[in-house]
Enzyme design. Structure first.
Site, PDB file in Angstrom:
ATOM      1  N   ILE A  36       0.846  -1.207   0.000  1.00  0.00           N
ATOM      2  CA  ILE A  36       0.000   0.000   0.000  1.00  0.00           C
ATOM      3  C   ILE A  36       0.877   1.251   0.000  1.00  0.00           C
ATOM      4  CG2 ILE A  36      -1.816   1.277   1.183  1.00  0.00           C
ATOM      5  CD1 ILE A  36      -2.889  -1.383   2.253  1.00  0.00           C
ATOM      6  N   GLY A  73       8.036  -5.426   4.680  1.00  0.00           N
ATOM      7  CA  GLY A  73       8.234  -4.751   3.393  1.00  0.00           C
ATOM      8  C   GLY A  73       9.359  -5.416   2.617  1.00  0.00           C
ATOM      9  N   SER A  82      -1.696  -8.343   9.849  1.00  0.00           N
ATOM     10  CA  SER A  82      -2.137  -9.740   9.761  1.00  0.00           C
ATOM     11  C   SER A  82      -2.832 -10.112  11.057  1.00  0.00           C
ATOM     12  CB  SER A  82      -0.967 -10.690   9.536  1.00  0.00           C
ATOM     13  OG  SER A  82      -1.380 -12.019   9.807  1.00  0.00           O
ATOM     14  N   TYR A  95      -4.463  -7.696  16.558  1.00  0.00           N
ATOM     15  CA  TYR A  95      -4.249  -6.779  15.425  1.00  0.00           C
ATOM     16  C   TYR A  95      -5.335  -5.697  15.394  1.00  0.00           C
ATOM     17  CZ  TYR A  95      -4.155  -5.100  10.609  1.00  0.00           C
ATOM     18  OH  TYR A  95      -4.129  -4.313   9.492  1.00  0.00           O
ATOM     19  N   ASN A 145      -9.891  -5.126   3.434  1.00  0.00           N
ATOM     20  CA  ASN A 145      -9.240  -6.174   2.628  1.00  0.00           C
ATOM     21  C   ASN A 145      -8.689  -5.679   1.282  1.00  0.00           C
ATOM     22  OD1 ASN A 145     -11.190  -7.607   4.581  1.00  0.00           O
ATOM     23  ND2 ASN A 145      -9.825  -9.231   3.888  1.00  0.00           N
ATOM     24  N   ARG A 167     -16.093 -10.944   2.046  1.00  0.00           N
ATOM     25  CA  ARG A 167     -15.288  -9.759   2.310  1.00  0.00           C
ATOM     26  C   ARG A 167     -15.604  -8.679   1.284  1.00  0.00           C
ATOM     27  NH1 ARG A 167     -14.603 -12.389   6.137  1.00  0.00           N
ATOM     28  NH2 ARG A 167     -12.694 -12.955   7.256  1.00  0.00           N
TER      29      ARG A 167
HETATM   30  C1  UD1 Z   1      -8.119  -8.774   8.105  1.00  0.00           C
HETATM   31  C2  UD1 Z   1      -8.894  -7.486   8.154  1.00  0.00           C
HETATM   32  C3  UD1 Z   1      -8.322  -6.460   7.212  1.00  0.00           C
HETATM   33  C4  UD1 Z   1      -6.854  -6.316   7.480  1.00  0.00           C
HETATM   34  C5  UD1 Z   1      -6.181  -7.654   7.270  1.00  0.00           C
HETATM   35  C6  UD1 Z   1      -4.692  -7.553   7.555  1.00  0.00           C
HETATM   36  C7  UD1 Z   1     -11.191  -8.103   8.640  1.00  0.00           C
HETATM   37  C8  UD1 Z   1     -12.559  -8.190   8.065  1.00  0.00           C
HETATM   38  N1  UD1 Z   1     -10.275  -7.707   7.772  1.00  0.00           N
HETATM   39  O1  UD1 Z   1      -8.394  -9.387   6.921  1.00  0.00           O
HETATM   40  O2  UD1 Z   1      -8.948  -5.220   7.395  1.00  0.00           O
HETATM   41  O3  UD1 Z   1      -6.298  -5.369   6.624  1.00  0.00           O
HETATM   42  O4  UD1 Z   1      -6.724  -8.565   8.191  1.00  0.00           O
HETATM   43  O5  UD1 Z   1      -4.094  -8.760   7.305  1.00  0.00           O
HETATM   44  O6  UD1 Z   1     -10.954  -8.337   9.803  1.00  0.00           O
HETATM   45  N2  UD1 Z   1      -8.107 -17.484   3.907  1.00  0.00           N
HETATM   46  C9  UD1 Z   1      -8.214 -18.715   3.260  1.00  0.00           C
HETATM   47  N3  UD1 Z   1      -7.084 -19.252   2.722  1.00  0.00           N
HETATM   48  C10 UD1 Z   1      -5.858 -18.658   2.795  1.00  0.00           C
HETATM   49  C11 UD1 Z   1      -5.763 -17.412   3.472  1.00  0.00           C
HETATM   50  C12 UD1 Z   1      -6.916 -16.866   4.012  1.00  0.00           C
HETATM   51  O7  UD1 Z   1      -9.291 -19.298   3.180  1.00  0.00           O
HETATM   52  O8  UD1 Z   1      -4.884 -19.220   2.284  1.00  0.00           O
HETATM   53  C13 UD1 Z   1      -9.342 -16.896   4.458  1.00  0.00           C
HETATM   54  C14 UD1 Z   1      -9.230 -16.437   5.884  1.00  0.00           C
HETATM   55  O9  UD1 Z   1      -9.468 -17.501   6.776  1.00  0.00           O
HETATM   56  C15 UD1 Z   1     -10.315 -15.364   5.919  1.00  0.00           C
HETATM   57  C16 UD1 Z   1     -10.299 -14.784   4.484  1.00  0.00           C
HETATM   58  O10 UD1 Z   1      -9.624 -15.739   3.691  1.00  0.00           O
HETATM   59  O11 UD1 Z   1     -11.578 -15.945   6.161  1.00  0.00           O
HETATM   60  C17 UD1 Z   1      -9.564 -13.476   4.380  1.00  0.00           C
HETATM   61  O12 UD1 Z   1      -8.325 -13.610   5.058  1.00  0.00           O
HETATM   62  P1  UD1 Z   1      -7.161 -12.497   4.962  1.00  0.00           P
HETATM   63  O13 UD1 Z   1      -6.868 -12.200   3.549  1.00  0.00           O
HETATM   64  O14 UD1 Z   1      -6.049 -12.925   5.858  1.00  0.00           O
HETATM   65  O15 UD1 Z   1      -7.847 -11.183   5.511  1.00  0.00           O
HETATM   66  P2  UD1 Z   1      -8.756 -10.895   6.812  1.00  0.00           P
HETATM   67  O16 UD1 Z   1      -8.302 -11.678   7.985  1.00  0.00           O
HETATM   68  O17 UD1 Z   1     -10.190 -10.914   6.416  1.00  0.00           O
END
Ligand code: UD1
Length: 315
Positions: A13, A37, A79, A142, A171, A210
């Protein structure tokens, strides 16, 4: 002398904001400690003054802020699962760093600090869409750290008159996002794996949703926040997102089309600290900044896949 400071400039970002500022001919300083980074992300930012340093050190913050008018504070240990594994590191790199940066900004006469807030502060209340006046309900360390940073922003506006603006990102995804760590954002991981013909893993049933936001929308919101009149925005927090949501299962289907991956996804138990659904109301950013998302999810994902296709080594 740099007019703008971008913290976390080697993250995706920060790097994207700096690139756009440079493209517009602005004088930019960037700082990063390279915990998450990547040096490769600085390619293309040669016109920028770069400082390697850690915001946990107040003297580093003082040098970084010297002579600057506007700060974009993107540095963080972003994260949810990383914070579950090591909450102290998240606190140092998100809360201590943010407070040090605010103190240094004030001392250096910085006019405005724009802060990378997070949708995670809303927690798992079932009410959708998330609106700014809802009571924060952070779950992960976090989210707590991101909320503390936000509260410090507000406090520095109220107590010291420093102009601060919090943008609560939902996200964010796009080119330059690191796809190589298991702490990476899900779309970066899926793009890398599926382009390499590797099976991605969906945690849970894949029906979690999301409000995935393409990076250009976030850059645009930051630049709008830099020029918005202080009486409208100072001390405020607002959502930056698209105002629509998509499930992981749907995302996987779109990515199959875009990447040519022919396999199925693997399913694993839900991740600790995860929330189920996330969707933003983006009305306030529209009202206060004139923000509108210009790149929708599908187009953003298409551009992102193309970028990863050209950067197969993960950088
Ligand atoms: C969260 C925050 C976001 C923040 C980010 C920082 C929320 C809604 N969002 O994102 O604002 O900037 O953390 O890291 O709290 N997943 C899979 N497979 C994978 C990886 C992830 O299924 O290999 C799933 C996770 O379990 C989750 C979704 O994908 O349900 C999104 O995960 P991720 O991209 O890590 O973001 P958030 O935890 O939603």
């Amino acid at each position: 002398m740099a007019k703008y400071l971008v913290t976390g400039v080697a993250g995706f970002i920060g790097r994207s904001i700096a690139a756009e500022l440079l493209r517009r001919g602005s004088a930019v300083r960037g700082i990063d400690n390279f915990i998450t980074g990547k040096r490769e992300n600085l390619a293309g930012l040669e016109g920028m003054e770069f400082l390697k340093g850690d915001l946990a050190d107040p003297s580093v913050c003082a040098s970084a802020c010297d002579g600057v008018e506007i700060v974009f504070h993107e540095a963080a240990l972003a994260s949810v699962p990383r914070s579950v594994a090591d909450p102290v590191a998240t606190n140092v790199n998100c809360v201590d760093a943010t407070l040090n940066l605010l103190v240094a900004s004030r001392a250096a006469g910085v006019r405005r600090v724009i802060y990378a807030g997070s949708s995670s502060i809303y927690g798992d209340s079932p009410t959708l869409p998330k609106r700014e006046q809802m009571l924060p309900n952070p779950i992960s360390p976090y989210a707590v750290a991101k909320l503390a940073g936000e509260q410090y922003m507000r406090s520095f506006t109220r107590v010291y008159g420093l102009e601060t603006v919090t943008l609560r990102y939902f996200n964010v995804f796009g080119p330059y996002q690191d796809p190589t760590s298991h702490y990476s954002g899900v779309l970066a991981i899926f793009c890398r794996k599926m382009l390499a013909g590797e099976q991605p893993t969906i945690y849970g049933d894949g029906e979690q949703s999301r409000d995935f936001t393409y990076i250009d929308n976030v850059v645009n919101a930051n630049l709008l926040a830099a020029v918005a009149p202080a009486h409208r925005v100072a001390g405020h927090a607002m959502n930056v997102a698209t105002g629509s949501r998509i499930t992981l299962n749907e995302t996987f289907t779109i990515l199959r089309e875009l990447t040519g991956y022919r396999g199925e996804a693997a399913y694993a138990p839900p991740r600790e600290g995860d929330i189920r659904d996330s969707l933003a109301d983006i009305g306030l950013a529209g009202e206060l900044l004139g923000y509108q998302p210009h790149v929708d999810f599908r187009e953003g994902l298409r551009r992102t896949v193309e970028w990863y296709r050209g950067h197969r080594d993960g950088g």
